[in-house]
Design a protein around this motif. Sequence first.
Motif, mmCIF file in Angstrom:
data_model
loop_
_atom_site.group_PDB
_atom_site.id
_atom_site.type_symbol
_atom_site.label_atom_id
_atom_site.label_comp_id
_atom_site.label_asym_id
_atom_site.label_seq_id
_atom_site.Cartn_x
_atom_site.Cartn_y
_atom_site.Cartn_z
ATOM 1 N N ALA A 140 1.046 -1.193 0.054
ATOM 2 C CA ALA A 140 -0.098 0.161 -0.045
ATOM 3 C C ALA A 140 0.892 1.399 -0.108
ATOM 4 C CB ALA A 140 -0.826 0.050 1.193
ATOM 5 N N ARG A 142 3.775 1.375 -1.350
ATOM 6 C CA ARG A 142 4.441 1.703 -2.616
ATOM 7 C C ARG A 142 3.307 2.166 -3.544
ATOM 8 N NH1 ARG A 142 6.749 -3.174 -1.379
ATOM 9 N NH2 ARG A 142 4.986 -4.518 -2.255
ATOM 10 N N GLU A 143 1.998 1.940 -3.542
ATOM 11 C CA GLU A 143 0.981 2.278 -4.176
ATOM 12 C C GLU A 143 0.605 3.684 -4.149
ATOM 13 O OE1 GLU A 143 -3.729 1.351 -5.195
ATOM 14 O OE2 GLU A 143 -2.603 -0.029 -3.783
ATOM 15 N N ALA A 146 3.492 5.583 -5.660
ATOM 16 C CA ALA A 146 3.448 5.827 -7.110
ATOM 17 C C ALA A 146 2.156 6.630 -7.212
ATOM 18 C CB ALA A 146 2.828 4.560 -7.473
ATOM 19 N N SER A 147 1.135 6.767 -6.665
ATOM 20 C CA SER A 147 0.011 7.745 -6.944
ATOM 21 C C SER A 147 0.475 9.145 -6.753
ATOM 22 C CB SER A 147 -1.173 7.275 -6.025
ATOM 23 O OG SER A 147 -1.661 5.757 -6.110
ATOM 24 N N ARG A 199 -7.470 8.437 -6.040
ATOM 25 C CA ARG A 199 -6.880 6.903 -5.727
ATOM 26 C C ARG A 199 -5.765 7.264 -4.551
ATOM 27 N NH1 ARG A 199 -6.797 6.599 -11.449
ATOM 28 N NH2 ARG A 199 -4.478 7.437 -11.461
ATOM 29 N N ALA A 203 -5.703 5.118 -1.180
ATOM 30 C CA ALA A 203 -4.691 4.366 -0.730
ATOM 31 C C ALA A 203 -4.018 4.969 0.648
ATOM 32 C CB ALA A 203 -3.368 4.686 -1.876
#
Length: 241
Positions: A140, A142-143, A146-147, A199, A203
Motif C-alpha cells: 500500500a 508503494r502504491e 506511485a500515486s 486514488r 490508498a
Amino acid sequence: MTSPSVPSARAPRRRQRSTRLVLAASLIALAALGAVVALVSGSLAVAVGAAVGATVLGGGAVRLTYDELLDSRRESARDRAAQAQGYRALTEQRVAEQAEYVADTQGRVARLEATVGRLQARLEESEQRVDVTRAAGDAAQRELLASRAEVARLTAERDRLATLAAQSEQGAVQEREEVAAVRAERDQLVRRLEDAEERAAHAVVRVAELEQELDVVLAEVRAQHAAGLAGTDTGGRRKRA
C-alpha cells in the motif's frame, strides 16, 4: 530414620548373662581362695587338691564365659538381622515414594512441554500474520508513492498546458482552435489528476487501515506471549508447592 525394634526377650537374656558372669567370677574367686588355703596349710595333698580344684573351677569359669560370649554374638547377629530387615523395608518404601515422585514430576514436565509447544506454534502463526500484514502495508505504501508521483507528473503537465494555453490566447485568431484543443486536453488531464488524487486518498485510507490491523495483531502476539509466560510461572509455582 528410626531403627528397627529389638526383640522383647532381650531383658531375660541380659539377666541370664549377668548370672553367668557372676557365677564365673565366683568360681575364679573360689579357686583363688583354695590356692591361698593350700599355701597357708603347707601340705602337699592339700596343694594338689587345691590345684585340681582350681583347674576344674577355672575350666568351669572359662566355659561359662565362652557360653556368654557365644550368646552375646548370636544376640548381636539377631539384632543386626532385625535392623537390616527394618532398614530394607524402609528403603523399599522410600524407593517407591521416590519412583512415584519421579513419575509425577515427569508428567508435569511433559504437560509443561506440551503447553510451551502450543504457545510456540501460536506465536509462529501470529508472526506469520504480522509478516503478511506488513507486506500488505508495504504494498500500500508503494502504491501511495506511485500515486503521489503520478499526481506530481499530472500537476506539472497541467501547469505546462496552462502555460501553453495562456500563450496561445495571446496569439492570433487562427490559433484559437488549437487553444480549444489544448484546453480540452487540459480538462482531460485535470480529470485524470482528480482521479489520481482520489486514488491517492483511497490508498492513504488503506494504509491507515493496514496500520490499525498491524497494531491489533501485535497486541494479540504480546498478549499470547504474556499468557504463555504466566502459564509457565504458574506451573513452576505448582511444582515447587
